[in-house]
Write an enzyme that holds these catalytic residues in place. Structure first.
Site, PDB file in Angstrom:
ATOM      1  CG  ASN A  68      -0.145   0.243   2.493  1.00 14.70           C
ATOM      2  OD1 ASN A  68       0.953  -0.255   2.674  1.00 14.70           O
ATOM      3  ND2 ASN A  68      -0.695   1.060   3.358  1.00 14.70           N
TER       4      ASN A  68
ATOM      5  CB  CYS B 148       2.575   4.567   4.228  1.00 16.83           C
ATOM      6  SG  CYS B 148       1.620   6.029   3.771  1.00 16.83           S
TER       7      CYS B 148
ATOM      8  CD  GLU C 124       0.871   1.463   6.271  1.00 15.32           C
ATOM      9  OE1 GLU C 124       1.844   1.859   5.592  1.00 15.32           O
ATOM     10  OE2 GLU C 124      -0.215   2.056   6.332  1.00 15.32           O
TER      11      GLU C 124
HETATM   12  P1  ADP Z   1      -4.696   7.869   9.054  1.00 15.61           P
HETATM   13  O1  ADP Z   1      -3.908   8.460  10.161  1.00 15.61           O
HETATM   14  O2  ADP Z   1      -5.424   8.895   8.258  1.00 15.61           O
HETATM   15  O3  ADP Z   1      -5.621   6.763   9.474  1.00 15.61           O
HETATM   16  P2  ADP Z   1      -2.157   6.853   8.029  1.00 15.61           P
HETATM   17  O4  ADP Z   1      -1.338   8.079   7.913  1.00 15.61           O
HETATM   18  O5  ADP Z   1      -1.888   5.932   9.181  1.00 15.61           O
HETATM   19  O6  ADP Z   1      -3.708   7.217   7.986  1.00 15.61           O
HETATM   20  O7  ADP Z   1      -2.000   6.027   6.705  1.00 15.61           O
HETATM   21  C1  ADP Z   1      -2.422   4.681   6.651  1.00 15.61           C
HETATM   22  C2  ADP Z   1      -2.725   4.273   5.263  1.00 15.61           C
HETATM   23  O8  ADP Z   1      -3.886   4.964   4.824  1.00 15.61           O
HETATM   24  C3  ADP Z   1      -1.680   4.639   4.238  1.00 15.61           C
HETATM   25  O9  ADP Z   1      -0.635   3.741   4.174  1.00 15.61           O
HETATM   26  C4  ADP Z   1      -2.507   4.618   2.990  1.00 15.61           C
HETATM   27  O10 ADP Z   1      -2.732   3.296   2.550  1.00 15.61           O
HETATM   28  C5  ADP Z   1      -3.792   5.229   3.461  1.00 15.61           C
HETATM   29  N1  ADP Z   1      -3.787   6.693   3.276  1.00 15.61           N
HETATM   30  C6  ADP Z   1      -3.205   7.629   4.017  1.00 15.61           C
HETATM   31  N2  ADP Z   1      -3.402   8.867   3.541  1.00 15.61           N
HETATM   32  C7  ADP Z   1      -4.142   8.710   2.450  1.00 15.61           C
HETATM   33  C8  ADP Z   1      -4.693   9.595   1.470  1.00 15.61           C
HETATM   34  N3  ADP Z   1      -4.524  10.903   1.503  1.00 15.61           N
HETATM   35  N4  ADP Z   1      -5.385   9.026   0.487  1.00 15.61           N
HETATM   36  C9  ADP Z   1      -5.584   7.715   0.422  1.00 15.61           C
HETATM   37  N5  ADP Z   1      -5.099   6.840   1.296  1.00 15.61           N
HETATM   38  C10 ADP Z   1      -4.393   7.315   2.290  1.00 15.61           C
END
Ligand code: ADP
Length: 679
Positions: A338, A340, A342
């Site tokens: 995905n 990031c 993880e």
């Molecule tokens: P959050 O804090 O918003 O729950 P994270 O920063 O932990 O999200 O990111 C987790 C995952 O969510 C990312 O690896 C990605 O797959 C998805 N993600 C994060 N930001 C976005 C975005 N702007 N658009 C789409 N998917 C996102």
């Protein structure tokens, strides 16, 4: 009743000003006609808790609500935004396959994937793609007698489409684009976001080169490495360097009988003709005319490093490590992650995430292990329920996801928890706490998933003998330090603090798993927690603190924003003087302020003061006790030279990290957070 609202108000007081702002801007539901808010933060947590506890006993809903409203556990953004609304996606992570065709009957051609991406982005999910199957630039296109434009140009379409489809009008989508290192267009790919292109092209992509152990060894030796045109070869496994059947990564432990067993069950269709050695595979590719040339592995790595130093992209994905440590390896090979990184996922799989706020589990300067265990238990239950509550945008995604029921429980607030424990982030003690926390959370998450299996059944693709317990090859703490060339032992005090985790016996866990089964193919994952850590008011994921104080420019003037935990410490030392704070806000750090007490300087080390090796080692500690991946940005000061990036990339591989990204301060014009004064 009134009593209830009082309770709500109390819980709302836990939310910081920034948390409220984020919730207001993106999360709280509004009436579509009047655009007036129809819920408060507590109503949001209640909505999510109720939706995910459908069909469960009432106390489960209370538990879910309690965990979220106390900010001890927060699920990923799509779950918060979409639970019980018209939009159905509750997961953050998706991997979509891309075949070398415009469209296919199976729905995985280039434009089929584009469509899948748009639907996922619209609802708040992030998507990852491996573009390696696309024929290289300049290759022939038989149907039109034209020439192919190559993976990078197709990625641009995905990028533009991402720009246009804003997620539910709230945030723009995020993508991971991967190219395997053997692809003839790899150099184009490496340059795709660098130099003049860095603030212009593929802005909605993180990009990573997928590399193999064999490649990394050749980086050391400076040997040539072949490039292969995927269209021209009959070995469709796409990984030429370690082809030994589909099971190359299990060479040491997969026996003939397992192969036969697999074949019998048709879990993995085995084609005998594919069982070749690396050299044989290459020879075949040569006769097929599929090898388009050779590059020097060391020179290619130099280019990767140069580019990453310049712009942060590309990162690396260590494909062998990913697959060696994939618990359900028998379902196929993982080629992508995905955005990031993880979540390494099989084609069409999705995964939902949620994170425990570690800061909340430091009580009177000690780790509340029992509290963590309890939170983990319910968090896993919550995430498992998400798998069923999700409304999947495509049939393939639903099938792939329900087959393995992967969930990813992660953490946030590590850095702040360490401050509260009085432990320095960049120290052996700090690493040791990371290592033991990771172990404890993984253990309890597995336990929770086993208990769920007992109650509700195992994931459909669960096979008790083939499932791989990834903890069996977790590296020892001292071993990790050794790879990094560090010596030393954790202090007695910290060992005492972590005794509860140290003494865990994983063999018990295996017995239980064999007896009762397992509900989820993966249970943990460390996500960046970009937004949910703001909601929880803590530091993100396992990252060090960013800035202690900074100046924020707004329309009506300049404000100094100060980290409340830091302010607490300044007060303790009677240093919360406006002049002092102003001085600190100018640099954002205290390490260079001799007038600040040593304890404060030791505990409040920010991302750029922490040596890159400690960034990397924290990531390595969390990766050992983890069946998915760990998202971490190795933040570098802007004056760090290229060698540092080289070291980080190579050492990451040696440490068994699955994916690595660096970001050098100010290397891009658009940067979300700056240190010190923001103008
Ligand atoms: P959050 O804090 O918003 O729950 P994270 O920063 O932990 O999200 O990111 C987790 C995952 O969510 C990312 O690896 C990605 O797959 C998805 N993600 C994060 N930001 C976005 C975005 N702007 N658009 C789409 N998917 C996102």
């Amino acid at each position: 009743g009134k009593g209830k609202w009082t309770e709500f108000d109390q819980r709302d007081l836990l939310l910081t000003y920034n948390a409220l702002k984020v919730l207001e801007a993106r999360y709280l539901l509004k009436d579509p006609d009047t655009l007036r808010y129809v819920e408060t933060p507590q109503m949001l947590f209640r909505r999510v808790a109720r939706f995910l506890a459908r069909g469960e006993r009432k106390d489960v809903e209370e538990k879910f609500y309690e965990l979220m409203s106390s900010l001890k556990f927060v699920p990923n953004t799509p779950a918060l935004m979409n639970a019980d609304t018209r939009l159905g996606i509750l997961s953050a992570c998706f991997v979509i396959p891309v075949r070398d065709s415009m469209v296919t009957p199976q729905g995985d051609g280039i434009f089929d994937s584009l469509r899948a991406m748009a639907v996922i982005h619209q609802q708040g999910g992030g998507t990852g793609f491996d573009f390696s199957e696309l024929r290289p630039k300049g290759d022939v296109v038989a149907s039109t007698a034209g020439v192919a434009s190559g993976p990078v140009s197709f990625m641009r379409i995905f990028d533009v489409s991402t720009d246009v489809v804003k997620q539910g009008g709230k945030r723009r989508g995020a993508n991971m684009g991967i190219l395997h290192v053997w692809h003839p267009d790899v150099e184009d790919f490496i340059r795709a976001k660098t130099g003049e292109l860095k603030d212009a092209q593929l802005q909605n992509f993180n990009i990573s080169v997928a590399v193999y152990d064999e490649f990394m060894r050749k980086v050391d030796s400076g040997e040539p490495f072949p490039l292969v045109n995927p269209r021209k070869t009959r070995i469709k496994d796409w990984d030429y360097y370690v082809v030994r059947a589909r099971n190359y990564m299990w060479e040491e432990w997969v026996q003939e009988e397992i192969l036969r067993e697999l074949e019998e069950r048709e879990a993995v269709p085995l084609d005998e003709s594919r069982i070749v050695t690396v050299d044989e595979a290459l020879a075949i590719a040569e006769t097929e005319g599929a090898v388009t040339g050779y590059v020097n592995a060391r020179e290619l790595m130099t280019k990767i490093v140069k580019s990453a130093w310049d712009s942060g992209d590309p990162g690396l994905i260590f494909v062998d490590e990913v697959n060696r440590r994939h618990p359900v390896w028998y379902l196929g090979k993982i080629q992508a992650t995905n955005p990031c990184a993880e979540e390494p996922l099989l084609p069409w799989e999705s995964c939902n995430l949620g994170s425990i706020n570690l800061e909340k589990f430091v009580v009177d300067g000690k780790i509340d292990w029992d509290g963590i265990a309890e939170a983990v238990k319910y968090a896993v239950r919550f995430l498992d329920n998400v798998v069923d509550a999700n409304r999947y945008p495509l049939k393939q995604i639903e099938e792939a996801t329900k087959r393995t029921r992967k969930v990813g429980l992660g953490v946030m607030g590590l850095a702040r928890a360490l401050v509260r424990l009085g432990v320095q982030y960049d120290s052996i003690d700090g690493l040791y706490i990371s290592y033991q926390l990771a172990k404890f959370i993984y253990y309890n998450a597995m336990l929770a998933s086993i208990e769920l299996a007992k109650e509700k059944g195992s994931f459909p693709a669960y096979d008790p003998t083939l499932y791989k317990d990834v903890w069996e090859n977790a590296r020892d703490f001292q071993e990790i330090l050794k790879v990094a060339g560090l010596g030393g032992q954790p202090s007695e005090q910290v060992r005492k603090m972590a005794a509860k985790a140290e003494s865990l016996d994983f063999s018990v866990l295996k017995e239980l798993r064999l007896k009762y089964g397992l509900r989820n193919a993966t249970v943990v994952s460390v996500a960046p927690t970009g937004t949910i850590s703001i909601i929880a008011g803590t530091s993100s994921a396992i990252e060090p603190l960013f800035a202690l104080a900074f100046v924020r420019n707004v329309a009506v003037g300049k404000f100094i924003e100060i980290d409340p935990l830091f302010l607490e410490y300044l007060k303790k030392y009677e240093m919360d003087d406006p002049e002092v704070i102003k001085k600190i806000a100018e640099s954002g750090t205290v390490s260079d302020q001799p007038f600040v007490p040593k304890t404060i300087r030791r505990l409040f080390r920010t991302a750029h003061e922490v040596d890159p090796i400690y960034h990397l080692l924290h990531q390595a500690c969390w990766q050992q006790w983890n069946d998915s991946g760990v998202s971490k940005t190795i933040n570098l000061r802007s004056d760090e030279p290229e060698d540092v990036v080289w070291n980080v990339y190579v050492t990451a591989w040696r440490l068994g990290i699955k994916g690595i990204t660096v970001y050098r301060d100010r290397s891009k014009s658009k940067q979300v957070i700056y240190f010190g004064i923001k103008e």
